[in-house]
Design a protein around this motif. Structure first.
Motif, PDB file in Angstrom:
ATOM      1  N   ARG A   1     -31.672   3.347  45.197  1.00  0.00           N
ATOM      2  CA  ARG A   1     -30.333   3.255  45.176  1.00  0.00           C
ATOM      3  C   ARG A   1     -29.918   1.976  45.759  1.00  0.00           C
ATOM      4  O   ARG A   1     -30.509   1.469  46.952  1.00  0.00           O
ATOM      5  N   ALA A   2     -28.905   1.251  45.297  1.00  0.00           N
ATOM      6  CA  ALA A   2     -28.526   0.128  45.542  1.00  0.00           C
ATOM      7  C   ALA A   2     -26.890   0.320  45.795  1.00  0.00           C
ATOM      8  O   ALA A   2     -26.464   0.565  45.032  1.00  0.00           O
ATOM      9  N   GLU A   3     -26.603  -0.382  46.947  1.00  0.00           N
ATOM     10  CA  GLU A   3     -25.001  -0.190  47.161  1.00  0.00           C
ATOM     11  C   GLU A   3     -24.358  -1.472  47.658  1.00  0.00           C
ATOM     12  O   GLU A   3     -24.816  -2.223  48.482  1.00  0.00           O
ATOM     13  N   GLY A   4     -23.465  -1.997  46.808  1.00  0.00           N
ATOM     14  CA  GLY A   4     -22.228  -3.105  47.043  1.00  0.00           C
ATOM     15  C   GLY A   4     -23.164  -4.210  47.111  1.00  0.00           C
ATOM     16  O   GLY A   4     -22.972  -5.117  47.974  1.00  0.00           O
ATOM     17  N   LEU A   5     -24.095  -4.498  46.045  1.00  0.00           N
ATOM     18  CA  LEU A   5     -25.149  -5.714  46.252  1.00  0.00           C
ATOM     19  C   LEU A   5     -23.836  -6.877  45.805  1.00  0.00           C
ATOM     20  O   LEU A   5     -23.350  -7.040  44.844  1.00  0.00           O
ATOM     21  N   THR A   6     -23.817  -7.990  46.632  1.00  0.00           N
ATOM     22  CA  THR A   6     -23.049  -9.239  46.468  1.00  0.00           C
ATOM     23  C   THR A   6     -23.817 -10.358  46.883  1.00  0.00           C
ATOM     24  O   THR A   6     -24.759 -10.473  47.807  1.00  0.00           O
TER      25      THR A   6
ATOM     26  N   GLY B   1     -25.405 -11.977  35.840  1.00  0.00           N
ATOM     27  CA  GLY B   1     -25.711 -11.396  36.950  1.00  0.00           C
ATOM     28  C   GLY B   1     -26.980 -10.700  36.958  1.00  0.00           C
ATOM     29  O   GLY B   1     -27.389 -10.114  37.895  1.00  0.00           O
ATOM     30  N   LYS B   2     -27.434 -10.450  35.830  1.00  0.00           N
ATOM     31  CA  LYS B   2     -28.635  -9.672  35.315  1.00  0.00           C
ATOM     32  C   LYS B   2     -29.720 -10.046  36.136  1.00  0.00           C
ATOM     33  O   LYS B   2     -30.583  -9.297  36.613  1.00  0.00           O
TER      34      LYS B   2
ATOM     35  N   ARG C   1     -20.806  -8.337  33.597  1.00  0.00           N
ATOM     36  CA  ARG C   1     -20.115  -9.482  33.279  1.00  0.00           C
ATOM     37  C   ARG C   1     -19.531 -10.283  34.404  1.00  0.00           C
ATOM     38  O   ARG C   1     -18.922  -9.585  35.160  1.00  0.00           O
ATOM     39  N   GLY C   2     -19.790 -11.515  34.440  1.00  0.00           N
ATOM     40  CA  GLY C   2     -19.141 -12.374  35.632  1.00  0.00           C
ATOM     41  C   GLY C   2     -19.861 -11.508  37.057  1.00  0.00           C
ATOM     42  O   GLY C   2     -19.034 -11.749  37.893  1.00  0.00           O
ATOM     43  N   GLY C   3     -20.955 -11.108  37.101  1.00  0.00           N
ATOM     44  CA  GLY C   3     -21.586 -10.721  38.379  1.00  0.00           C
ATOM     45  C   GLY C   3     -21.025  -9.163  38.693  1.00  0.00           C
ATOM     46  O   GLY C   3     -21.358  -8.681  39.764  1.00  0.00           O
TER      47      GLY C   3
ATOM     48  N   MET D   1     -20.043 -17.204  42.973  1.00  0.00           N
ATOM     49  CA  MET D   1     -20.432 -15.843  43.129  1.00  0.00           C
ATOM     50  C   MET D   1     -20.949 -15.402  41.810  1.00  0.00           C
ATOM     51  O   MET D   1     -20.782 -15.257  40.808  1.00  0.00           O
ATOM     52  N   ALA D   2     -22.389 -14.886  42.274  1.00  0.00           N
ATOM     53  CA  ALA D   2     -23.414 -14.475  41.009  1.00  0.00           C
ATOM     54  C   ALA D   2     -23.252 -13.213  40.951  1.00  0.00           C
ATOM     55  O   ALA D   2     -23.413 -12.473  39.707  1.00  0.00           O
ATOM     56  N   MET D   3     -22.888 -12.309  42.016  1.00  0.00           N
ATOM     57  CA  MET D   3     -22.958 -10.946  41.934  1.00  0.00           C
ATOM     58  C   MET D   3     -21.864 -10.309  42.699  1.00  0.00           C
ATOM     59  O   MET D   3     -21.914 -10.621  44.122  1.00  0.00           O
ATOM     60  N   HIS D   4     -21.243  -9.465  42.477  1.00  0.00           N
ATOM     61  CA  HIS D   4     -20.091  -8.910  43.235  1.00  0.00           C
ATOM     62  C   HIS D   4     -20.139  -7.236  43.180  1.00  0.00           C
ATOM     63  O   HIS D   4     -19.879  -6.751  42.278  1.00  0.00           O
ATOM     64  N   ASP D   5     -20.374  -6.653  44.529  1.00  0.00           N
ATOM     65  CA  ASP D   5     -20.164  -5.308  44.739  1.00  0.00           C
ATOM     66  C   ASP D   5     -20.636  -4.380  43.510  1.00  0.00           C
ATOM     67  O   ASP D   5     -20.173  -3.449  43.000  1.00  0.00           O
ATOM     68  N   VAL D   6     -22.234  -4.564  43.358  1.00  0.00           N
ATOM     69  CA  VAL D   6     -22.903  -3.860  42.211  1.00  0.00           C
ATOM     70  C   VAL D   6     -23.677  -2.835  42.780  1.00  0.00           C
ATOM     71  O   VAL D   6     -24.582  -3.153  43.919  1.00  0.00           O
ATOM     72  N   SER D   7     -23.356  -1.750  42.357  1.00  0.00           N
ATOM     73  CA  SER D   7     -24.109  -0.398  42.949  1.00  0.00           C
ATOM     74  C   SER D   7     -24.686  -0.027  41.715  1.00  0.00           C
ATOM     75  O   SER D   7     -24.500   0.300  40.601  1.00  0.00           O
TER      76      SER D   7
END
Length: 273
Positions: free
Chosen positions: A25-30, A61-62, A243-245, A37-43
């Motif tokens: 479980r990953a939550e809110g990865l930035t 951002g992959k 797309r775009g992080g 900004m490479a990644m924003h709020d990825v869960s």
């Protein structure tokens, strides 16, 4: 159902897996690199025995996501937990560096797109696999040798070449050594970063066959990054489109590839037809 959201609070796109808690479980990865900004709020949530594919154009951002999941890098914001041996580890990013390294060695395996990132090219192939066990604390040469041999055999590497260094091997064989090394500790989570890129079509097929067999036999939990939608369709149960992080779409693989809803996903799929 396709969810255009970065927070899969209810995994409606994984009905067969809802009875068990997620392994990952990953939550809110930035993550930022300087001002970029490479990644924003990825869960995301990944369930035991599930293969989740991550697709998107270069710079989406992959690879950043995979480095975070491999504990190679730390996010600016976010929480990451793994269910290891039935015990939910607290936020892995909050662990001391030595403890994070222990989790990475024992419970996470990775196969990089570029074998030079995962292998010591002048070591023997068996030595590359044994190194992971050595770092984990194994000291018996006989045990290291036998374990390396078993892991190489499982990845369908020719054992008569186990003492050859990766620098003299083909790209496909280097990937098999990486896979053997990644699986040596029987990790809870396997990360695959473009595992077939740069390989001949016939070699790609054999590597995919090996991955499919191992996933089925070991019920492995995998996060797979690939730009090749054929690879994603072959291996993945679910897909995240980045797309775009950000995650712009997620769902079951057939659903995403056959009936994409987000305009970017439609563009991505149609470009590959």
């Amino acid at each position: 159902m396709t969810v255009i959201s970065s927070r899969p609070s209810v995994p409606l796109d994984a009905p067969r897996l809802q009875a068990t808690p997620p392994l990952l479980r990953a939550e809110g990865l930035t993550k930022r690199y300087g001002t970029r900004m490479a990644m924003h709020d990825v869960s995301l949530e990944v369930y035991p025995g599930e293969v989740v594919g991550v697709v998107g154009e270069s710079g989406s951002g992959k690879s950043t996501l995979l480095r975070l999941l491999n504990l190679e890098e730390m996010p600016d914001v976010g929480v990451y937990t793994l269910d290891i041996d039935g015990i939910r580890e607290r936020d892995l990013f909050a662990l001391p560096r030595f403890d994070r390294r222990g989790v990475q060695i024992k419970h996470i395996g990775i196969v990089y797109q570029n074998p030079h990132l995962g292998l010591r090219m002048k070591f023997t192939s068996s030595g590359n696999v044994a190194e992971r066990l050595l770092i984990a604390g194994e000291r018996s040469f006989a045990t290291l040798r036998a374990a390396a041999r078993d892991s190489l055999a499982a990845s369908e590497f020719p054992l008569d070449r186990m003492d050859d260094p990766p620098r003299v091997l083909s790209g496909g064989m280097q990937q098999r050594v990486q896979l053997a090394k990644a699986l040596a500790m029987k990790p809870a989570l396997l990360l695959l970063d473009e595992p077939t890129t740069g390989l001949d079509v016939s070699i790609q097929a054999t590597v995919l066959d090996t991955l499919k067999r191992l996933q089925r036999e070991r019920d492995m939990t995998i996060v797979l990054v690939s730009h090749d939608l054929g690879v994603i369709r072959t291996l993945a149960d679910r897909v995240l489109v980045m797309r775009g992080g950000r995650v712009v779409e997620r769902g079951l693989t057939d659903q995403i590839l056959d009936d994409p809803q987000h305009p970017y996903t439609q563009q991505l799929v149609h470009a590959k037809l």
